[in-house]
Write a protein that holds these residues in place. Structure first.
Motif, PDB file in Angstrom:
ATOM      1  N   LEU A  66     128.207 -29.324  -8.534  1.00 30.75           N
ATOM      2  CA  LEU A  66     128.223 -29.599  -7.093  1.00 30.75           C
ATOM      3  C   LEU A  66     126.807 -29.707  -6.543  1.00 30.75           C
ATOM      4  O   LEU A  66     126.515 -30.566  -5.703  1.00 30.75           O
ATOM      5  CB  LEU A  66     129.003 -28.511  -6.370  1.00 30.75           C
ATOM      6  N   VAL A  67     125.896 -28.857  -7.028  1.00 28.73           N
ATOM      7  CA  VAL A  67     124.489 -28.948  -6.610  1.00 28.73           C
ATOM      8  C   VAL A  67     123.926 -30.322  -6.951  1.00 28.73           C
ATOM      9  O   VAL A  67     123.264 -30.963  -6.137  1.00 28.73           O
ATOM     10  CB  VAL A  67     123.653 -27.836  -7.274  1.00 28.73           C
ATOM     11  N   ALA A  68     124.190 -30.800  -8.169  1.00 25.59           N
ATOM     12  CA  ALA A  68     123.696 -32.114  -8.589  1.00 25.59           C
ATOM     13  C   ALA A  68     124.266 -33.220  -7.702  1.00 25.59           C
ATOM     14  O   ALA A  68     123.541 -34.141  -7.300  1.00 25.59           O
ATOM     15  CB  ALA A  68     124.060 -32.359 -10.051  1.00 25.59           C
ATOM     16  N   ASP A  69     125.554 -33.137  -7.369  1.00 27.21           N
ATOM     17  CA  ASP A  69     126.179 -34.148  -6.516  1.00 27.21           C
ATOM     18  C   ASP A  69     125.571 -34.146  -5.114  1.00 27.21           C
ATOM     19  O   ASP A  69     125.311 -35.204  -4.533  1.00 27.21           O
ATOM     20  CB  ASP A  69     127.691 -33.902  -6.426  1.00 27.21           C
ATOM     21  N   LEU A  70     125.343 -32.950  -4.570  1.00 25.30           N
ATOM     22  CA  LEU A  70     124.778 -32.852  -3.224  1.00 25.30           C
ATOM     23  C   LEU A  70     123.363 -33.410  -3.183  1.00 25.30           C
ATOM     24  O   LEU A  70     122.970 -34.079  -2.215  1.00 25.30           O
ATOM     25  CB  LEU A  70     124.786 -31.392  -2.766  1.00 25.30           C
ATOM     26  N   LEU A  71     122.579 -33.142  -4.234  1.00 27.56           N
ATOM     27  CA  LEU A  71     121.220 -33.675  -4.283  1.00 27.56           C
ATOM     28  C   LEU A  71     121.239 -35.203  -4.399  1.00 27.56           C
ATOM     29  O   LEU A  71     120.425 -35.891  -3.779  1.00 27.56           O
ATOM     30  CB  LEU A  71     120.458 -33.062  -5.456  1.00 27.56           C
ATOM     31  N   ASP A  72     122.143 -35.706  -5.182  1.00 27.67           N
ATOM     32  CA  ASP A  72     122.244 -37.154  -5.369  1.00 27.67           C
ATOM     33  C   ASP A  72     122.557 -37.860  -4.049  1.00 27.67           C
ATOM     34  O   ASP A  72     121.990 -38.910  -3.749  1.00 27.67           O
ATOM     35  CB  ASP A  72     123.316 -37.471  -6.411  1.00 27.67           C
ATOM     36  N   THR A  73     123.438 -37.256  -3.252  1.00 26.20           N
ATOM     37  CA  THR A  73     123.790 -37.880  -1.971  1.00 26.20           C
ATOM     38  C   THR A  73     122.613 -37.879  -1.004  1.00 26.20           C
ATOM     39  O   THR A  73     122.598 -38.649  -0.047  1.00 26.20           O
ATOM     40  CB  THR A  73     124.990 -37.159  -1.313  1.00 26.20           C
ATOM     41  N   GLN A  74     121.621 -37.006  -1.246  1.00 27.32           N
ATOM     42  CA  GLN A  74     120.445 -36.951  -0.388  1.00 27.32           C
ATOM     43  C   GLN A  74     119.286 -37.788  -0.935  1.00 27.32           C
ATOM     44  O   GLN A  74     118.168 -37.713  -0.431  1.00 27.32           O
ATOM     45  CB  GLN A  74     119.995 -35.492  -0.203  1.00 27.32           C
ATOM     46  N   GLY A  75     119.568 -38.574  -1.966  1.00 29.19           N
ATOM     47  CA  GLY A  75     118.556 -39.468  -2.501  1.00 29.19           C
ATOM     48  C   GLY A  75     117.522 -38.791  -3.372  1.00 29.19           C
ATOM     49  O   GLY A  75     116.412 -39.310  -3.527  1.00 29.19           O
ATOM     50  N   ILE A  76     117.900 -37.658  -3.960  1.00 29.11           N
ATOM     51  CA  ILE A  76     116.974 -36.910  -4.805  1.00 29.11           C
ATOM     52  C   ILE A  76     117.336 -37.114  -6.269  1.00 29.11           C
ATOM     53  O   ILE A  76     118.477 -36.906  -6.667  1.00 29.11           O
ATOM     54  CB  ILE A  76     117.017 -35.405  -4.465  1.00 29.11           C
ATOM     55  N   GLU A  77     116.353 -37.549  -7.050  1.00 25.81           N
ATOM     56  CA  GLU A  77     116.576 -37.691  -8.482  1.00 25.81           C
ATOM     57  C   GLU A  77     116.635 -36.311  -9.122  1.00 25.81           C
ATOM     58  O   GLU A  77     115.776 -35.464  -8.868  1.00 25.81           O
ATOM     59  CB  GLU A  77     115.449 -38.509  -9.105  1.00 25.81           C
ATOM     60  N   VAL A  78     117.636 -36.098  -9.953  1.00 26.95           N
ATOM     61  CA  VAL A  78     117.826 -34.800 -10.593  1.00 26.95           C
ATOM     62  C   VAL A  78     117.578 -34.931 -12.085  1.00 26.95           C
ATOM     63  O   VAL A  78     118.098 -35.837 -12.739  1.00 26.95           O
ATOM     64  CB  VAL A  78     119.252 -34.260 -10.342  1.00 26.95           C
TER      65      VAL A  78
END
Length: 315
Positions: A66-78
């Motif tokens: 879920l953390v990875a998904d939330l970061l992705d929606t904010q335009g952050i490369e993980v």
């Protein structure tokens, strides 16, 4: 590109409540769910400013996904480092008067293999980074010397390091000369082993951290403002804040503002102060966008008000 490293990330749930009464049923007036961890927050603030950032962090279980998904929606490369344990979940209760109560879980314990994979992932991702921001507490399985090892490896590769941690991990890393460290007043006091009652006390403590190895110290003094002490000089910055909603992530937003503006000198301090002041006026751990900033409200001076008593002295 600003690379962030968060060894102990979290899934953060923030509830806004009228007041916190023990033993009572409390009905929240608002709630948020955000990816958490100091380095994660730096990446979120950098992304909110429209700049590229890559977040390196160990992730495990459903909370990690879920953390990875939330970061992705904010335009952050993980750049995830898979771990066997589940990413921790934290809870924050934000009262109407600005008081914040946080419940932080310990997080998973990293194995030796996961520890090495985390360092290797940082190495692989750092090639294009202008700064590497290493932030937060260390999870179980990482010794206090882990940040020192990361700083040494990063410097050997020619990268600049911003370090935001505390306690033994901070003290151990100082010998590797991080380019900037960002303690708050409490962490600064802990590092030098004495209370801080005035802005001058904080300046002296920051100078001692430089003597221990830090090339620059960006110190957050809460409502009193921020200090930057480096080989170029010392500056004090402050800003008008009309109302505090939440201070979650405000220090991380400040560090992001500092790095976005180049990471040195009074202009970078002004950017740090503007970002921190904007962050505390937003709910939960929302990171400010350019439109939330008020540069005109920021004052930066080389005339340090050394005798000014801190509103929140550290004993």
């Amino acid at each position: 590109m600003i690379l962030t490293v968060t060894p102990n990330p979290s899934l953060d749930r923030t509830y806004e409540v009228p007041s916190l009464d023990r033993g009572e049923v409390i009905r929240a007036t608002g709630e948020r769910m955000d990816p958490g961890g100091k380095g994660v927050n730096v990446s979120r603030a950098v992304a909110a400013a429209g700049r590229r950032t890559v977040a390196v962090l160990p992730l495990g279980g459903a909370p990690g996904a879920l953390v990875a998904d939330l970061l992705d929606t904010q335009g952050i490369e993980v750049a995830p480092v898979p771990v066997a344990g589940a990413t921790r979940s934290n809870i924050a209760l934000a009262e109407a008067d600005g008081v914040l109560t946080k419940i932080n879980a310990p997080g998973p314990e990293l194995s030796e293999a996961e520890r090495e994979l985390l360092l290797e992932t940082v190495r692989q991702q750092s090639r294009d980074a202008s700064w590497i921001a290493c932030c937060g507490s260390l999870p179980r399985g990482l010794a206090p010397s882990w940040y020192a090892e990361l700083v040494a490896r990063a410097h050997a590769a020619g990268a600049r390091i911003a370090l935001d941690t505390s306690g033994p991990a901070l003290l151990a890393a100082l010998r590797e000369r991080p380019d900037v460290v960002k303690p708050n007043a409490e962490e600064l006091s802990e590092a030098v082993g004495r209370p801080l009652a005035t802005v001058g006390d904080a300046v002296k403590a920051a100078e001692e951290l430089r003597e221990m190895g830090a090339r620059a110290v960006l110190a957050s003094l809460g409502a009193d403002g921020q200090l930057l002490v480096s080989g170029e000089g010392a500056w004090f910055g402050s800003a008008r804040v009309d109302a505090v909603r939440s201070n979650v992530g405000a220090g991380d937003s400040s560090l992001a503002g500092f790095l976005i503006a180049g990471g040195s000198g009074p202009d970078a301090l002004a950017s740090a102060v503007a970002h921190g002041a904007a962050a505390v006026q937003l709910p939960g751990s929302v990171m400010p966008k350019p439109g939330d900033l008020d540069p005109a409200s920021v004052t930066v001076t080389a005339r340090i008000p050394a005798d000014r008593a801190l509103k929140e002295p550290v004993s």
